[in-house]
Design an enzyme around this catalytic site. Sequence first.
Site, PDB file in Angstrom:
ATOM      1  CB  CYS B  87      -0.962  -0.037   1.195  1.00  0.00           C
ATOM      2  SG  CYS B  87      -2.297   1.146   1.045  1.00  0.00           S
ATOM      3  CG  HIS B 207      -3.240  -3.580   3.590  1.00  0.00           C
ATOM      4  ND1 HIS B 207      -2.345  -2.827   4.296  1.00  0.00           N
ATOM      5  CD2 HIS B 207      -3.869  -2.713   2.757  1.00  0.00           C
ATOM      6  CE1 HIS B 207      -2.417  -1.555   3.932  1.00  0.00           C
ATOM      7  NE2 HIS B 207      -3.334  -1.468   2.991  1.00  0.00           N
ATOM      8  CD  GLU B 209      -0.573  -5.318   6.203  1.00  0.00           C
ATOM      9  OE1 GLU B 209      -0.504  -5.903   5.117  1.00  0.00           O
ATOM     10  OE2 GLU B 209      -0.901  -4.125   6.304  1.00  0.00           O
TER      11      GLU B 209
END
Lengths: 749, 237, 89, 89
Positions: B87, B207, B209
Amino acid sequence: MSLDTVKHAAETPDAAQPWAELGLKQDEYERIREILDRRPTGAELAMYSVMWSEHCSYKSSKVHLKQFSEKAPKSEAMLVGIGENAGVVDVGQGYAVTFKVESHNHPSYIEPYQGAATGVGGIVRDILAMGARPVAVVDPLRFGAADHPDTKRVLPGVVAGIGGYGNCLGLPNIGGEVVFDPCYQGNPLVNAGCIGVMKHEDIHLAKASGPGNKVILYGARTGGDGIGGVSVLASETFDDSKPAKRPAVQVGDPFQEKLLIECTLEVFREDLVAGIQDLGGAGLSCATSELASAGSGGMRIELDTVPLRDASLSPEEILMSESQERMCAIVEPGKVDRFLEICEKWDVIATVIGEVTEGERLEIFWHGEQIVDVPPRSVAHEGPTYHRPYARPDWQDTLQADDAGRLPRPQTPEELREQVLRLVGSPNQASKAWITDQYDRFVQGNTVLAQPEDAGMVRIDEESNLGVAIATDGNGRYAKLDPYTGAQLALAEAYRNVAATGAKPLAVSDCLNFGSPEDPAVMWQFAEATRGLADACRQLGTPVTGGNVSLYNQTGETAIHPTPVVAVLGVIDDVTRRTPIAFAAEGQLLYLLGDTREEFGGSAWSQVVHDHLGGLPPAVDLDRERLLGEILISASRDGMIDAAHDLSDGGLIQAVVESCLRGGTGARLIVPDGLDAFTLLFSESAGRAVVAVPRSEEVRFNDMCGARGLPATRIGVVDGDAVEVQGEFSIPLTELRSVYEDAIPALLA
Amino acid sequence: MTARVGVVTFPGTLDDRDTQRAVRVAGMEAVPLWHRDKDLKQVDAVVLPGGFSYGDYLRAGAISRFSPVMESIIEQAKAGMPVLGICNGFQVLTETHLLPGAMLRNNHLHFICRDQKLRVENADTAWTSSYESGQEISIPLKNIDGRYVAEERVLDELEAEGRVVVRYIGGGLGGYPLEERRNPNGSLRDIAGITNAAGNVVGLMPHPEHAVEPLVGTGRTDGLGFFTSILKKLVTA
Amino acid sequence: MARVVVDVMLKPEILDPQGQAVQRALPRLGFEGISDVRQGKRFELEVAGPLDEAALTRIREMAETFLANTVIEDFTVKVEDVDGAKAES
Amino acid sequence: MARVVVDVMLKPEILDPQGQAVQRALPRLGFEGISDVRQGKRFELEVAGPLDEAALTRIREMAETFLANTVIEDFTVKVEDVDGAKAES
Ligand SMILES: Nc1ncnc2c1ncn2[C@@H]1O[C@H](COP(=O)(O)OP(=O)(O)O)[C@@H](O)[C@H]1O
Ligand SMILES: [Mg+2]
């Protein structure tokens, strides 16, 4: 203009002062003269006027708010109660949680983006000031009619502002509300809430003790933002005839606030802070007087050391400025260097602007000359108190007599089907994803539940899976029909939402949005709502820990519906046991918990189908709410249910449709004996939820409900790809989905 | 010795702690790196996490690109160290020109947060080897400046060299016109992530994560592969 | 076809976080001597019909009610000489 | 003190959804006859020292490497006559 020093004020007792323009009443001005035993200086007048405004002093509301403390139930969880920046609740394992809801209604109407953004910024600083790391935000919102052109201006701006600020801070948005009603047309409600987490020993309070300790102002430079905003913006009705009073709007800088958060948490971690206060409404006037008043009383400030964005600001303006993203800390002399070092690390400007003194006076100097010399309590805590007259409005009886039970009901299955689709596709019931997709709900990596679940839930300990949940609710239509019951229903709904996720409700925060307190009818609504909420909190065992009052929400003579918004915080020992709303597994049994009566007053059905508001709101039974909550929590803990959804506006059919769409499965419903399909689907009786029970758990679940006396009625099964009510109609999920999901974008995108 | 993965914090970085957690969940050591330090603390790989560094004022990633830590990272990346930009991190990587193209405001002008379906187009990079080429995964997407653009010529080159790493293939629920349900922001050729020619530098907008634990986020673990890929590479290296 | 440029800037007394961030970054990038930076918006409007006084009045009205929020922003309206203006770069 | 204005606009071939959104909204608000809208950024820089050729060269460099991303944006640098320029409004 020459400097109006204390000395000068004493020498010129008769100088004319603009107390009326600053919003003070004659007797208030006289009282200031009495307190000081002379006329106030310009700077003192500025401080008193902002601090004694409705917004800061709660002068119209405090006689009623007292009940929240007086009637507060005994709660072992309560660590810090009403009066601080936010209340603090013990959630176990050494953790404490602080949360609060605030309004930013008027600024958001004028400048939707910045008004809403700074609303988020303000509440986050309140939470931070308690010593906590902010972990999530929520945003209860009210707008005018969804198809009104001005809603197209206000709503996208407000939503972008909340997202723009919250997303940039890295706070997941995990809940809120979006309600449309013409009564909010010229007066949208933008409430914002925040939750923070800390260890018990990290709790910080807003007080300045220890003579010799330094006062450090840190964060953004001070500019001319919102000067007078707090007293004027938050307290005056909008009125085009007084454009001169329209002050500058504050602009938020979320990046600066993010640095402020990290920097503040680091100074807490190193134990460098003896007292702390955020700067919000009334800026430095508020922070200095509150810190001193809550502490030992004495403080000396060199105002000319305040870093400015605009060098031409006068001392009065500096005291009143509402520049955002600032905090004020009390720091022991030996810790100042380290404090400043940490600020430098985070690129945050920090300045020692004064110190705590022996005396009991707040003294402020400007280039060596004294411009303020006041007892800080008189500014911060001893403002005026009004006992405003209130009276039940004469239209209340007529309104209540206009019973929604007499409205024509659907006569055929086709009509029933058509009304279900109208309800599901109405702006208030339709999916809010177009709005909530503009908010980051994943950041921080601890979000367990977020919109469109019943409550937002975040994990607060990665090892033990301890979590907290929050829901906010408020139904202005119910409160208009009966403010006492309406406030209780708001609490009951938020309580039920939290319990439906499996979390145990612990405590309450509220944001009370009402019209002008100078109108006895509005004041009556306020008195009734606070009484209702305080009584209900006592009965449910959930104390009010703090909140906010927003008055003067009206356009001309017309007030908004009384709108008490209630936030309930809950705790869950193990978030892996949380209950979502989605019906996920075919074959599971659907049970309706609670009693369904013919209750349509203020209902979504009466609004959508008949554009009607009248009669009485649903009856409240708080013992039933508590029992329902206990059952939902036990069932979640013991794995007896796989889904639960509370029933509120829109009734059973709305809940079933939402749970089906969320899970991507259909449901077949059977109307139980003793009820007709219409009442089953659309009634808004309180104290109810629908749950999905795996077949293997049916006996155990039924036994539990039976043993504890909670009516549990089997109403169907999760099955297929349509929502079907046997003998009435069937609507394919695809059709429901497009009606439910396309409504808001069609109006706003 | 375990693999050490550096996670950079710029002022305004938001997902640094989440990224550290993901690194740990994958079984590696997460090493915090501070934007003012040139020292990379001898890490084996670096992740530039998401957020709004410097508020994304001016342009996303434009200011962070000039930080001391980036000087070292640019140098090391050119020498082959694996770097993943997520990002805001991807935006920084385009601003440094380690990756071609640029990121612009989403075509619908809104921030968008949703579970996003992707296809892994290239499973041979340092960060995607745990996936199969063509595998479909779903991980959160959340940004306002996520529209990938580059000159036609550059796009053709990326396609020809197999440097499109992940592509948007749908996933958004209702509320958006059909085109946006597939492509959430108007990215050219549905590009969600790309790599440099050497395959060590990867940038993507979604994302991973936020999708490494079954409990939080979307409840899926589809993102873990980015982190196990690098573990595999580092321990076999 | 005529081009009208509307420049919208935050009022001087209003905080401009974007301009500030740029200004603070400059010294780090080795650019000294810039004492203030303000960042605003520039709209380039292509006007289809004749650009007479009436059209300009309407554009000013548009700027006032729509392109700028005059609670926090100032604006200017300029007619641009399309060929000449881009000379610098 | 001298003011330098840097205008940054998206390159013509790059889609400008912000400009498009403005253009699409105009007819609804009753403004007809605008055939295209592009939205860009305007930076107003206050230069502390003398504004000589060297200073301008440095500002152009700053615009090229920092204020604009030339992969997607074009820019112009103009010296503004601080008193005269705000005449229009
Ligand atoms: N402005 C908002 N911000 C965040 N979440 C919202 C907002 N409005 C609605 N939601 C979420 O959408 C879901 C449905 O809202 P609502 O119908 O008001 O819930 P309920 O009726 O159960 O209280 C909830 O998860 C709520 O938190
Ligand atoms: Mg609910």
